[in-house]
Scaffold this active site. Sequence first.
Site, PDB file in Angstrom:
ATOM      1  N   GLY A 300       0.936  -1.256  -0.009  1.00 19.36           N
ATOM      2  CA  GLY A 300       0.137   0.004  -0.027  1.00 19.36           C
ATOM      3  C   GLY A 300       0.736   1.347   0.119  1.00 19.36           C
ATOM      4  O   GLY A 300       0.668   2.281  -0.694  1.00 19.36           O
ATOM      5  N   ALA A 301       1.876   1.256   0.775  1.00 20.20           N
ATOM      6  CA  ALA A 301       2.797   2.229   1.000  1.00 20.20           C
ATOM      7  C   ALA A 301       4.085   1.858   1.565  1.00 20.20           C
ATOM      8  O   ALA A 301       4.019   0.763   2.407  1.00 20.20           O
ATOM      9  CB  ALA A 301       2.129   3.547   1.463  1.00 20.20           C
ATOM     10  N   ASN A 304      10.110   4.702   3.783  1.00 18.16           N
ATOM     11  CA  ASN A 304      11.370   5.013   3.428  1.00 18.16           C
ATOM     12  C   ASN A 304      11.511   6.557   4.053  1.00 18.16           C
ATOM     13  O   ASN A 304      10.617   7.351   3.817  1.00 18.16           O
ATOM     14  CB  ASN A 304      11.709   4.989   2.202  1.00 18.16           C
ATOM     15  CG  ASN A 304      11.184   3.771   1.389  1.00 18.16           C
ATOM     16  OD1 ASN A 304      11.577   2.616   1.692  1.00 18.16           O
ATOM     17  ND2 ASN A 304      10.424   4.038   0.464  1.00 18.16           N
ATOM     18  N   GLU A 336       2.165   6.351   7.315  1.00 19.24           N
ATOM     19  CA  GLU A 336       3.402   6.300   7.029  1.00 19.24           C
ATOM     20  C   GLU A 336       4.282   7.636   7.534  1.00 19.24           C
ATOM     21  O   GLU A 336       5.423   7.512   7.780  1.00 19.24           O
ATOM     22  CB  GLU A 336       3.665   6.682   5.487  1.00 19.24           C
ATOM     23  CG  GLU A 336       2.987   5.411   4.538  1.00 19.24           C
ATOM     24  CD  GLU A 336       3.389   4.048   5.219  1.00 19.24           C
ATOM     25  OE1 GLU A 336       4.403   3.745   5.498  1.00 19.24           O
ATOM     26  OE2 GLU A 336       2.289   3.067   4.926  1.00 19.24           O
TER      27      GLU A 336
END
Length: 901
Positions: A300-301, A304, A336
């Site tokens: 999905g994501a 980083n 995230e």
Amino acid sequence: IIYLLKFSSIPISLADPNPPSFFYPLSTNGKLFPWAQFRLPRSVRPVNYDLTLNPDLNNMTFTGRTVITMSVLHNTKIIVLHSAHLNITKATFKLGDQETRDVTVLEYQTRQQIAVQLSEEMKAGQSCVLTLDYSASLSHTYDGFYNSSYIDKEGNKRVLAATQFEPLSARKAFPCFDEPAFKATFLIKISRKSNYTTLSNMPQVKSTPLPNGLVQDEFEKTSVNMSTYLVAFIVADFTPISKNVSETLVSVYSVPEKKEHTDYALDTASKLLEFYNSFFEINYPLKKLDLVAIPDFLAGAMENWGLITFRETTLLVGNQSSPLEKQLVASVIAHELAHQWFGNLVTMSWWNDLWLNEGFATYMQYMSLQTVFPTLDIVSSNICLTSFEANKALYALNSSHAVSTEVNNPEQVEEMFDSVSYEKGASILMMLNTWLPGKQQFRKGIIQYLKQFSGLNTDTDDLWNSLTQVCDLSSCPQVSAQHHNVSEMMRSWTSQKGFPLVTVSRQGGQVTLTQEHFLLTSDKLTVFCTLFSLWNIPVTYVTDNCSLGPECIQMFNLKTKSGTLELPESVKWLKLNYRNTGFYIVHYGDEGWAALKDALSSNVQVLTQEDRASLIHNIFALSRLGRVSFYQVLNLLKYMSNETESCPVTEALLQLNVIYRLLDKRQEDSLVHYILYRFGSLMDNQTWGEEESVSKQELRSALLGSACSLNQENCIQQAKALFKHYDESNGTSRIPGDLQQVVFTVAAQSNEDWLTLLHMYQTVTYDAEKRKMLRGLASTQDARILKAGLRGDIIQTQELPLVISTVCNGFAGYLFAWDFIQENWDRLIEKFPIGSYAIQTIIKSATSQFSTQAHLDRVQGFFSSLKERGSQMRSVQEALETIRLNQRWMDKNLPTLQKWL
């Protein structure tokens, strides 16, 4: 080996860092490889990586040079690190001030390890430098340094290269110490064609023309120590929009023609970054934060540091997108960004504690959106859905696992990326936050944890200790000494699998609570083992005297097998687990359930919608366990004719749909009539125009989705009319976002409209709408859709798990899908790693509706034949256990179910 261990005069251990030579495996060149363990030795640690990468997007290859500066921690003659599918062409080594010299690199491919064996011993405190030149092909899967492509608006194919390193794939891009505890700094240089852009974790510091006509971009050395799985770089022709937020340049990148869909993500990320800076009292440490929508991306994501990568569907939002679509994008961005602190700044020491990353990020996404974007109505929808997701039957299986569990091979690492680490992890944090007194205690503990371990690696006990430190007796005066130790309470939730069942029995004003392991499998050995399961349960409860507001909450700490609390005898009923913030199931006994059912029948508003939904969830779970009859389930649902909120209705429909799909496979339709009878009036009351309220969108999406799937004529006709109007308008009309899935699924049932929908799918640019079209196409059980997903031409292979799970919902589709999986297993595990979330999804989707001995035998036979190609996966054991439970439930309930319905 057992013989040697038992009878050899040499005392040895399989965990010995220097085992005798007969334990060593052979390198690819036939020499002994000087290391025999899955985990790397701790004799040296990397301090800095200097990476130079030269990707060739024409030939889909790259060359690289990795210069690793290391510190020696213990005397040793070997350096062992990771490398996978890299052809190392040259290696040099320099110790301290000595001359640089060539060295031989040994490779053990099975564990993706390489080693340099030195003639002289390095001493603790020395530094050394290892330089490795290599070449490789860009990966054709979704991990490592992989190639991707998309078709631009002129119909041209555009290629790009991107990275996905978590959990074990940084080693596929550069030789490295690819474990989260080996943090280091990184200086990265990447060459590109002049019409391309490169991105990495840090801002670009300079660009240098090369003699071959390419340009080399150099990025600042990372200002933080990073684990290798958080390194990232991209070579593409993306377009950004940017703004400065609290001394950080925030940018959203996409392919050029989707730039108009990036505004919402930029605004959302900017507001969330400011919120997290303030909430954690630690500013985001990098100068820039990029969010990049990649056309071909499996996860999905990915968080980083400084370069967060997304699927297009989880980042891009159209001008006319619905609040539900914005809710999804905002949730992923919030998740995230939370990782920039939980996971990046403070990182779990090893993958056994992945939940420290994922559970926290999942919890923080809900909490942050509740504050920053209250109009998205994230609270009710996610308190409902998250806790129930975590309480699904999966966690009541004997084959489930604890939140923090042992991890000893790559397959087990991949398997940690499941809903136990994410949803269950988030749920126990929500429970803890509810239990801690004062609104700020949980936050203070988090801040203490982040500041104390900033830049370091931790384990679960470090978190509990931080929370305990801030909740001493002086700051938590209302918590008695026996309660304030967070470690004591929470260890029971992370170290043992599953969750408890709390049974309520009442005699006048005396209420006895008894706990046991909620476990669906009931063989004698399992039952005996669960007798020793014990949780420290922070029980919350409300009564008919006060039941709606937080001021009504009363608490009881159930640390032993049973405990007693006192109530006034005038209390008619009590409801445990206020707003479903605790991670346990409650059984109220016949009288208790009857009192709650009567209360809801008299006044549906006597409980919050979360509490009403949790009652529905609990009674279905107890029915599956065999503690209540299905007649009692149906009796509770009688009140639903007065229900208007999305959370209870969605939960009831979800639970009934699980049973409906099992019955449907046996051509038993009695439940259809019941669902339409019980929910028909609610279905008929739904409108088909634009709707602004998120909760009302959720409600009507669930109701109309069920109505059309059960062939309600009015629903079918309305959906067909909307699709016809949409098709004939040439893009000038729009289907409301929350109704698109219903409309596209209905349209796909006609062969003519299926082809029309396929054409739309190939031409539409808005990704959320495109994905709903794909679900519609897959709802017809057409085998063409499965083959197209595997080929990756019309349908991207990243969508294959979604396609398979959608196909499996149909009457015969699950059989097509099961045949497809068996025939194409080797190709599937080429695309998706064994144990990965994608493979878990495929296995669960294809097997969860089997309920006969014949199905069980076939599934068991197939996976047994795979051996090292997947037979040992936890998801396989969960699938087999689920089939047995389905079989047991059907055998026990089908005859009486037919009679009742």
